[in-house]
Design a protein around this motif. Structure first.
Motif, PDB file in Angstrom:
ATOM      1  N   THR A  39       0.821  -1.167   0.094  1.00  0.00           N
ATOM      2  CA  THR A  39      -0.058   0.096  -0.130  1.00  0.00           C
ATOM      3  C   THR A  39       0.925   1.293  -0.122  1.00  0.00           C
ATOM      4  O   THR A  39       0.344   2.171   0.256  1.00  0.00           O
ATOM      5  N   GLY A  40       1.966   1.182  -0.456  1.00  0.00           N
ATOM      6  CA  GLY A  40       2.753   2.499  -0.368  1.00  0.00           C
ATOM      7  C   GLY A  40       3.320   2.844   0.873  1.00  0.00           C
ATOM      8  O   GLY A  40       4.029   4.004   0.912  1.00  0.00           O
ATOM      9  N   GLN A  41       3.589   2.038   1.874  1.00  0.00           N
ATOM     10  CA  GLN A  41       3.874   2.447   3.185  1.00  0.00           C
ATOM     11  C   GLN A  41       3.272   3.804   3.888  1.00  0.00           C
ATOM     12  O   GLN A  41       4.039   4.473   4.419  1.00  0.00           O
ATOM     13  N   ILE A  42       1.970   3.814   3.400  1.00  0.00           N
ATOM     14  CA  ILE A  42       1.352   5.020   3.797  1.00  0.00           C
ATOM     15  C   ILE A  42       0.862   4.855   5.396  1.00  0.00           C
ATOM     16  O   ILE A  42       0.346   5.766   5.909  1.00  0.00           O
ATOM     17  N   GLU A  43       0.423   3.500   5.686  1.00  0.00           N
ATOM     18  CA  GLU A  43      -0.026   3.251   7.115  1.00  0.00           C
ATOM     19  C   GLU A  43       1.143   2.700   7.985  1.00  0.00           C
ATOM     20  O   GLU A  43       1.233   1.397   7.897  1.00  0.00           O
ATOM     21  N   PRO A  44       1.457   3.549   8.865  1.00  0.00           N
ATOM     22  CA  PRO A  44       2.744   2.866   9.496  1.00  0.00           C
ATOM     23  C   PRO A  44       1.995   2.007  10.845  1.00  0.00           C
ATOM     24  O   PRO A  44       3.068   1.024  11.216  1.00  0.00           O
ATOM     25  N   ASP A  45       0.850   1.867  10.968  1.00  0.00           N
ATOM     26  CA  ASP A  45       0.223   1.112  11.830  1.00  0.00           C
ATOM     27  C   ASP A  45       0.369  -0.194  11.572  1.00  0.00           C
ATOM     28  O   ASP A  45       0.646  -1.128  12.451  1.00  0.00           O
ATOM     29  N   LEU A  46       0.279  -0.445  10.136  1.00  0.00           N
ATOM     30  CA  LEU A  46       0.722  -2.022   9.736  1.00  0.00           C
ATOM     31  C   LEU A  46       2.145  -2.399  10.067  1.00  0.00           C
ATOM     32  O   LEU A  46       2.307  -3.419  10.421  1.00  0.00           O
ATOM     33  N   LEU A  47       2.859  -1.479   9.996  1.00  0.00           N
ATOM     34  CA  LEU A  47       4.206  -1.702  10.430  1.00  0.00           C
ATOM     35  C   LEU A  47       4.524  -2.122  11.672  1.00  0.00           C
ATOM     36  O   LEU A  47       5.105  -3.030  12.087  1.00  0.00           O
ATOM     37  N   THR A  48       3.818  -1.289  12.562  1.00  0.00           N
ATOM     38  CA  THR A  48       3.781  -1.780  13.980  1.00  0.00           C
ATOM     39  C   THR A  48       2.985  -2.919  14.080  1.00  0.00           C
ATOM     40  O   THR A  48       3.818  -3.692  15.062  1.00  0.00           O
ATOM     41  N   ALA A  49       2.206  -3.313  13.744  1.00  0.00           N
ATOM     42  CA  ALA A  49       1.438  -4.540  13.921  1.00  0.00           C
ATOM     43  C   ALA A  49       2.339  -5.893  13.438  1.00  0.00           C
ATOM     44  O   ALA A  49       2.396  -6.777  14.376  1.00  0.00           O
ATOM     45  N   SER A  50       3.106  -5.375  12.198  1.00  0.00           N
ATOM     46  CA  SER A  50       4.026  -6.464  11.973  1.00  0.00           C
ATOM     47  C   SER A  50       5.041  -6.716  12.826  1.00  0.00           C
ATOM     48  O   SER A  50       5.606  -7.623  12.997  1.00  0.00           O
ATOM     49  N   HIS A  51       5.668  -5.601  13.436  1.00  0.00           N
ATOM     50  CA  HIS A  51       6.656  -5.843  14.328  1.00  0.00           C
ATOM     51  C   HIS A  51       6.181  -6.457  15.585  1.00  0.00           C
ATOM     52  O   HIS A  51       6.825  -7.339  16.249  1.00  0.00           O
ATOM     53  N   ILE A  52       5.019  -6.275  16.115  1.00  0.00           N
ATOM     54  CA  ILE A  52       4.484  -6.838  17.370  1.00  0.00           C
ATOM     55  C   ILE A  52       4.310  -8.443  16.980  1.00  0.00           C
ATOM     56  O   ILE A  52       4.782  -9.318  17.814  1.00  0.00           O
ATOM     57  N   MET A  53       3.876  -8.791  15.917  1.00  0.00           N
ATOM     58  CA  MET A  53       3.728 -10.171  15.501  1.00  0.00           C
ATOM     59  C   MET A  53       5.357 -10.799  15.501  1.00  0.00           C
ATOM     60  O   MET A  53       5.396 -12.077  15.932  1.00  0.00           O
ATOM     61  N   LEU A  54       6.102 -10.015  14.970  1.00  0.00           N
ATOM     62  CA  LEU A  54       7.388 -10.636  14.747  1.00  0.00           C
ATOM     63  C   LEU A  54       7.937 -10.581  16.338  1.00  0.00           C
ATOM     64  O   LEU A  54       8.625 -11.925  16.472  1.00  0.00           O
ATOM     65  N   LYS A  55       7.468 -10.134  17.215  1.00  0.00           N
ATOM     66  CA  LYS A  55       7.995 -10.473  18.661  1.00  0.00           C
ATOM     67  C   LYS A  55       7.407 -11.693  19.079  1.00  0.00           C
ATOM     68  O   LYS A  55       8.045 -12.262  19.873  1.00  0.00           O
ATOM     69  N   GLU A  56       6.221 -11.774  18.652  1.00  0.00           N
ATOM     70  CA  GLU A  56       5.706 -13.058  18.934  1.00  0.00           C
ATOM     71  C   GLU A  56       6.277 -14.329  18.448  1.00  0.00           C
ATOM     72  O   GLU A  56       6.311 -15.275  19.121  1.00  0.00           O
ATOM     73  N   VAL A  57       6.469 -13.915  17.293  1.00  0.00           N
ATOM     74  CA  VAL A  57       7.428 -14.883  16.395  1.00  0.00           C
ATOM     75  C   VAL A  57       8.653 -15.461  17.158  1.00  0.00           C
ATOM     76  O   VAL A  57       9.140 -16.713  17.430  1.00  0.00           O
ATOM     77  N   ALA A  58       9.708 -14.527  17.549  1.00  0.00           N
ATOM     78  CA  ALA A  58      10.552 -14.396  18.579  1.00  0.00           C
ATOM     79  C   ALA A  58      10.249 -15.379  19.483  1.00  0.00           C
ATOM     80  O   ALA A  58      11.355 -16.096  19.862  1.00  0.00           O
ATOM     81  N   ASN A  59       9.218 -15.210  19.983  1.00  0.00           N
ATOM     82  CA  ASN A  59       9.138 -16.159  21.388  1.00  0.00           C
ATOM     83  C   ASN A  59       8.823 -17.499  20.820  1.00  0.00           C
ATOM     84  O   ASN A  59       9.119 -18.362  21.633  1.00  0.00           O
ATOM     85  N   ASP A  60       8.057 -17.584  19.729  1.00  0.00           N
ATOM     86  CA  ASP A  60       7.766 -19.104  19.425  1.00  0.00           C
ATOM     87  C   ASP A  60       9.116 -19.801  19.000  1.00  0.00           C
ATOM     88  O   ASP A  60       9.163 -20.992  19.258  1.00  0.00           O
ATOM     89  N   VAL A  61       9.952 -18.956  18.399  1.00  0.00           N
ATOM     90  CA  VAL A  61      11.152 -19.678  17.905  1.00  0.00           C
ATOM     91  C   VAL A  61      11.991 -20.325  18.953  1.00  0.00           C
ATOM     92  O   VAL A  61      12.539 -21.395  18.925  1.00  0.00           O
ATOM     93  N   LYS A  62      11.718 -19.853  20.202  1.00  0.00           N
ATOM     94  CA  LYS A  62      12.551 -20.614  21.186  1.00  0.00           C
ATOM     95  C   LYS A  62      12.096 -21.862  21.914  1.00  0.00           C
ATOM     96  O   LYS A  62      12.715 -22.534  22.557  1.00  0.00           O
ATOM     97  N   LYS A  63      10.828 -22.159  21.619  1.00  0.00           N
ATOM     98  CA  LYS A  63      10.136 -23.468  21.794  1.00  0.00           C
ATOM     99  C   LYS A  63       9.976 -24.174  20.547  1.00  0.00           C
ATOM    100  O   LYS A  63       9.799 -25.500  20.840  1.00  0.00           O
ATOM    101  N   GLU A  64       9.720 -23.682  19.437  1.00  0.00           N
ATOM    102  CA  GLU A  64       9.337 -24.564  18.416  1.00  0.00           C
ATOM    103  C   GLU A  64      10.619 -25.133  17.599  1.00  0.00           C
ATOM    104  O   GLU A  64      11.438 -24.273  17.338  1.00  0.00           O
ATOM    105  N   LYS A  65      10.601 -26.301  17.345  1.00  0.00           N
ATOM    106  CA  LYS A  65      11.897 -26.881  16.766  1.00  0.00           C
ATOM    107  C   LYS A  65      11.460 -27.633  15.264  1.00  0.00           C
ATOM    108  O   LYS A  65      12.392 -28.156  14.846  1.00  0.00           O
ATOM    109  N   ASP A  66      10.427 -27.527  14.895  1.00  0.00           N
ATOM    110  CA  ASP A  66       9.886 -28.018  13.835  1.00  0.00           C
ATOM    111  C   ASP A  66      10.852 -27.356  12.421  1.00  0.00           C
ATOM    112  O   ASP A  66      10.887 -26.034  12.436  1.00  0.00           O
TER     113      ASP A  66
END
Length: 1035
Positions: A376-403
């Motif tokens: 969308t042309g990087q006009i909505e920074p909230d989407l980037l914020t949301a992506s980063h929040i989800m990425l932090k969730e992923v970082a927590n998953d990495v510590k437990k997920e071995k697949d």
């Protein structure tokens, strides 16, 4: 991973971007930049992290994704369940809200997912979530009579939006159909197929339904508008089965699997036309048998209750991310629907079909949010914020997920996000303007989290060392930030440099590098200020001296350009000095920025400042000036070497009677001095002294070249051996009487000499005249050096230096001769030397016939000196004509000294022809007095009388010796020789020693007295010399 472009199905300029353009333009944004940013392809440089599905378009994937989603949710309200799940807004009217009570769910004004992701609620008007009135419910769902198959007409676009009817709340199924861009006609066909598939199998699990195969079994060509549409639809279903079972199977497929071969044959046959899918078709039976057999395989071949047809990577991820894309509002793709919680809950039902786990879902949702931000042309920074929040969730998953599949998906997604983000952070001046610069505060934490996942977390689970090729992925945050700053400043500087050059291209002329550097310095200062105002405050959260790093990077960029300019600099001009001074000003501003930014550091920024390589402009100027001085002097030295080989010592002209080489050399040095003071920098005494020392060395070398003309000794005749006079012997007298008519050779020689004496001719040779040119050249050199000395000493532009010692302070002396004193003294000594050589050459070589070789050779007679004086007069007159006025007195004095020495040589070292009687001293004295008067009064009047008398004293003393009797001379000689040799009183039989010849004639010198005796023509002298020293007779 291949790159997969997802933007093709979207308009190039969405309605949200149009709204954004209006918003930006209303704020005063630049029209061209806003529009160009909006119409640019936003995801060209965002790598698609999953392998591309060959032969399947984005619409194909989305359609199949919806079919799987609908199949998985078939029992849910609104998808065929007993009650439809509808969505209300608290902003709807009371009447609409009451109509949904009992069998409808009212959504809350807040969303747990959106709250967690930091997304705002949309709070749309009721019309945005309302649809037309109820139609026919197929299997508990909804349909309208406007289906293309039914032949009805509809004002909707491709059946996506229902026709305008009395509005009612929208069900979840309708919302997903609309979000997934599925027409009602296609939706109805799907519903019919599911009804036929699950007849009598209400409890059948969704993952066991191979929806493409069921669609092929139950939908007939008559349900499509034409055979072409049916063929395309059939090919899509077959290609989906191929992707899930053959190309990307969940379980590895053995190479010679017979079912795979049969399925592949059917695929090939379907390319030319649709295959027969009737109940009695062998092709259809083979297809069903092959697909079912491939789907229900297990690892070891044993029976299994798990169907694998859409859970192979990356086929499953492509389908699932297409499903996740539906959470974005179709009317504004920068916004997430308020109903995202319910939609995600429904999507969970597909996990068993896709083989999705919660950690994989988090990775996919992270990617979808980030991708949508880019799309969308990087006009909505909230989407980037949301992506980063989800990425932090992923970082927590990495510590437990071995697949391993999870790690593979994660590494591809995070690498793509990191590469795209770093590209912008490495050149943030290009990608982030004043309006969106604050997005760096969101993007940078995302990059740090992503780099941490790749550098640390994946190392634990994947064991790959966190390496990308040969480059370590993970760096400390401040190191990464510093790298971004340095890189971006370098890019910004290069772009500025190109822009400066582009300006000159507009005027169709190439700017000189000095002009470019001047303008570039101004622009660089602007970059420093722009960085300090717009970006440094953000970066300071991760790097305490971010502003100093940026300033130092620009300092280094400009230093490289300046170094190139300095290396090409051949001389210091006003333009070059202006560039250097402007560089110094820029450096001062940068250092000030660095110091101010680094005050919070422990050492107050001293370490940072020490890391800067200074421009050292003053040193550069001094070095360039020193090199210029050296080059200028080197040119003069090269000319001097050439002059040494070619100089002929002919006068340049009558008005300039000195060497051409001297004129050109002094012109070169004078030009050097004048240009030296034109250099637009403060000239210190040290610089003047450096130039003066170089010039002095040059003058010294040239002076030595001019003065290299031999010595007077090369012209003074060798003293003949001492003999005793015997010209009046009885034998000689008898021999002369016996041959009265004969004439010997010596008599003939004397006759010729007498003739020459009576008819004198000028005798100044060319060699002597060249000596005059040398002498003139030295005096010319002296005059020019005095002028340069005055020029250096009195120039008002010279800045006094405190480092000059008080005794050496040239400006304090102010005596007009301060830099070249020593060389001037050396030149005066050289003038003395050349004058001496010229004088002795003139007398002993050019005038030898009338002086040493001719004077008194036939005996002493009155007036014999006059011919010699006439020639001397002529030679001196010529000398005066050839020499410049300043050179004449010294040259005349040396001619006089040479003449007196020649007169002495005639009296004391005349050889066989020097015979004198005691009575001759009166004539000799008269002749010498005439010569004295010639120099003191008659010849040009260049020598004062007391100087003449002083030089004549020695000659007069010798003449006085000639007046003494032989007995007196012998007595005086004996006394002097005894005193000089410490003999004391002579005893009988003791011999007197032979006195040494010193060449310093003096009446008290024993050698001088002895020579007077040797030239005395009487018996007593002859006997004394014979008895005492056994001197031979003259021949």
């Amino acid at each position: 991973m291949g790159q997969h472009s997802r933007h093709e199905s979207y308009p190039s300029l969405s309605s949200s971007r149009v709204d954004y353009l209006h918003h930006q333009l209303s704020r005063g944004g630049d029209v061209a930049s806003v529009i160009s940013a909006a119409i640019a392809t936003p995801v060209d440089d965002l790598a698609w992290p999953f392998e591309k599905l060959e032969g399947l378009s984005e619409d194909d994937v989305r359609q199949t994704s919806y079919e799987i989603f609908f199949t998985a949710c078939r029992s849910a309200p609104g998808f065929g369940g007993k009650h439809a799940l509808t969505f209300y807004s608290n902003y709807e009217s009371n009447g609409a809200g009451e109509g949904g009570k009992g069998n409808q769910v009212v959504t809350k004004p807040t969303s747990r997912v959106k709250k967690m992701l930091g997304l705002k609620m949309l709070k749309r008007s009721p019309s945005r979530r309302m649809v037309a009135g109820f139609g026919v419910n197929v299997g508990g769902g909804l349909s309208t009579p406007s289906s293309p198959v039914a032949g009805g007409s509809s004002p909707s676009i491709n059946g996506l939006l229902p026709p305008m009817r009395p509005r009612r709340p929208m069900t979840a199924a309708e919302m997903m159909r609309q979000q997934m861009r599925v027409s009602e006609h296609d939706d109805n066909k799907l519903r019919k197929t599911l009804m036929r598939t699950v007849v009598g199998q209400a409890g059948r699990r969704s993952e066991t339904i191979i929806i493409p195969l069921e669609l092929l079994r139950h939908l007939k060509p008559s349900e499509f508008s034409d055979s072409t549409e049916y063929h395309m639809w059939q090919r899509r279903q077959l290609k989906m089965l191929e992707a899930g079972l053959l190309l990307h199977p969940s379980l590895p497929l053995e190479k010679n699997n017979p079912f795979a071969k049969r399925f592949h044959d059917i695929l090939i046959s379907s390319e030319s036309g649709p295959i027969d899918t009737g109940k009695n078709s062998d092709t259809m039976r083979t297809l069903c048998n092959s697909v079912v057999s491939l789907s229900w395989r297990s690892h070891n071949g044993t029976p299994t209750d798990v169907c694998h047809w859409a859970d192979g990577f990356p086929f499953n991820i492509q389908l699932y991310t297409a499903l996740l894309q539906s959470v974005f509002d179709i009317r504004d793709d920068t916004l997430v629907l308020d109903e995202v919680d319910e939609l995600l809950e429904l999507m969970k039902k597909t996990w068993s079909v896709f083989g999705i786990t919660f950690p994989i879902h988090n990775v996919c949702f992270t990617w979808v949010l980030f991708y949508q931000y880019v799309l969308t042309g990087q006009i909505e920074p909230d989407l980037l914020t949301a992506s980063h929040i989800m990425l932090k969730e992923v970082a927590n998953d990495v510590k437990k997920e071995k697949d391993a599949i999870f790690v593979k998906i994660l590494s591809s997604v995070v690498r793509s996000m990191l590469d795209w983000s770093e590209k912008r952070l490495l050149n943030y001046h290009e990608y982030f303007m004043r309006g969106n610069a604050n997005q760096i505060e969101i993007l940078l934490p995302l990059v740090l989290t992503a780099s941490k996942i790749l550098g640390e977390d994946l190392t634990i689970t994947n064991g790959e060392g966190g390496q990308n090729g040969d480059i370590a992925i993970f760096k400390a945050p401040h190191e990464r930030v510093e790298n971004y700053i340095r890189s971006s400043m370098t890019y910004a500087f290069d772009k500025t440099f190109e822009a400066v050059n582009a300006k000159s291209a507009e005027f169709e002329r190439k700017k000189e590098l000095s002009e470019v550097l001047l303008e570039l310095a101004q622009e660089t200062e602007g970059l420093v200020m722009k960085e300090r105002q717009n970006f440094t405050p953000m970066f300071k959260k991760w790097h305490s001296t971010a502003g100093a790093v940026a300033a130092m990077a620009l300092h280094n960029c400009y230093r490289q350009m300046l170094r190139q300019y300095i290396n090409e600099l051949t001389s210091l001009t006003s333009e070059s000095v202006q560039v250097l001074h402007r560089a110094a000003k820029l450096e001062k501003a940068i250092v000030q920025t660095v110091v101010e930014d680094a005050t919070e550091s422990e050492d107050g920024g001293k370490t940072v400042v020490r890391e800067m390589v200074p421009y050292d402009v003053d040193s550069v100027i001094l070095t360039r000036l020193g090199k210029w001085i050296y080059d200028s002097l080197q040119k003069a030295r090269e000319y001097l070497q050439k002059a040494k080989e070619t100089e002929t010592w002919n006068p340049k002209s009558k008005t300039e009677p000195y060497a051409q080489s001297a004129v050109e050399l002094m012109q070169m040095t004078t030009t050097t001095v004048e240009e030296f003071f034109k250099v637009p920098i403060p000239i210190t005494e040290e610089l003047v002294r450096a130039l003066a020392d170089g010039l002095g060395s040059l003058f010294q070398e040239y002076m030595m070249f001019v003065a290299a003309c031999g010595s007077k000794q090369s012209y003074i005749p060798v003293l003949p051996p001492l003999t005793r006079c015997s010209q009046n012997s009885k034998f000689l007298k008898l021999w002369k009487k016996a041959a009265p008519c004969g004439a010997g050779h010596k008599d003939l020689y004397n006759v010729n000499k007498a003739h020459e004496v009576q008819n004198p001719r000028p005798s100044t040779s060319r060699g002597t005249q060249r000596l005059y040119v040398r002498l003139n050249t030295l005096h010319y050199l002296l005059t020019q050096i005095h002028y340069l000395d005055t020029l250096l000493a009195t120039n008002p532009g010279v800045v006094p230096s405190s480092r000059i010692r008080l005794g050496n302070s040239h400006r304090a002396q102010n005596n007009g001769s301060v830099y070249f004193d020593s060389i001037k003294k050396s030149i005066l000594a050289s003038c003395q030397h050349v004058s001496e050589v010229a004088g002795y050459r003139l007398i002993f070589l050019d005038s030898s016939s009338v002086f040493y070789d001719g004077l008194y050779s036939g005996g002493v007679t009155r007036g014999q000196i006059r011919p010699a004086l006439r020639i001397l007069k002529q030679n001196v007159t010529l000398m005066s004509n050839l020499l410049i006025e300043r050179a004449q007195p010294m040259a005349m004095k040396e001619v006089m000294k040479a003449s007196f020495d020649a007169f002495l040589m005639v009296l004391l070292a005349g050889g066989n022809t020097g015979v004198f009687h005691r009575s001759d001293h009166e004539i000799i004295k008269e002749d010498f007095d005439v010569m004295k008067r010639a120099f003191s009064t008659s010849i040009e009047g260049l020598i004062s009388e007391h100087v003449v008398n002083g030089e004549a004293a020695v000659v007069e003393g010798v003449i006085a010796l000639m007046s003494l009797s032989t007995e007196q001379l012998i007595e005086d000689f004996s006394i002097v020789i005894c005193e000089g040799s410490a003999i004391g009183v002579m005893t009988n039989g003791q011999k007197l020693p032979m006195p040494p010849t010193t060449g310093k004639w003096n009446r008290s010198d024993p050698n001088t007295i002895l020579r007077v005796l040797c030239h005395r023509d009487d018996r007593a002298a002859n006997l004394f010399l014979k008895k005492t020293f056994q001197l031979a007779k003259r021949k």
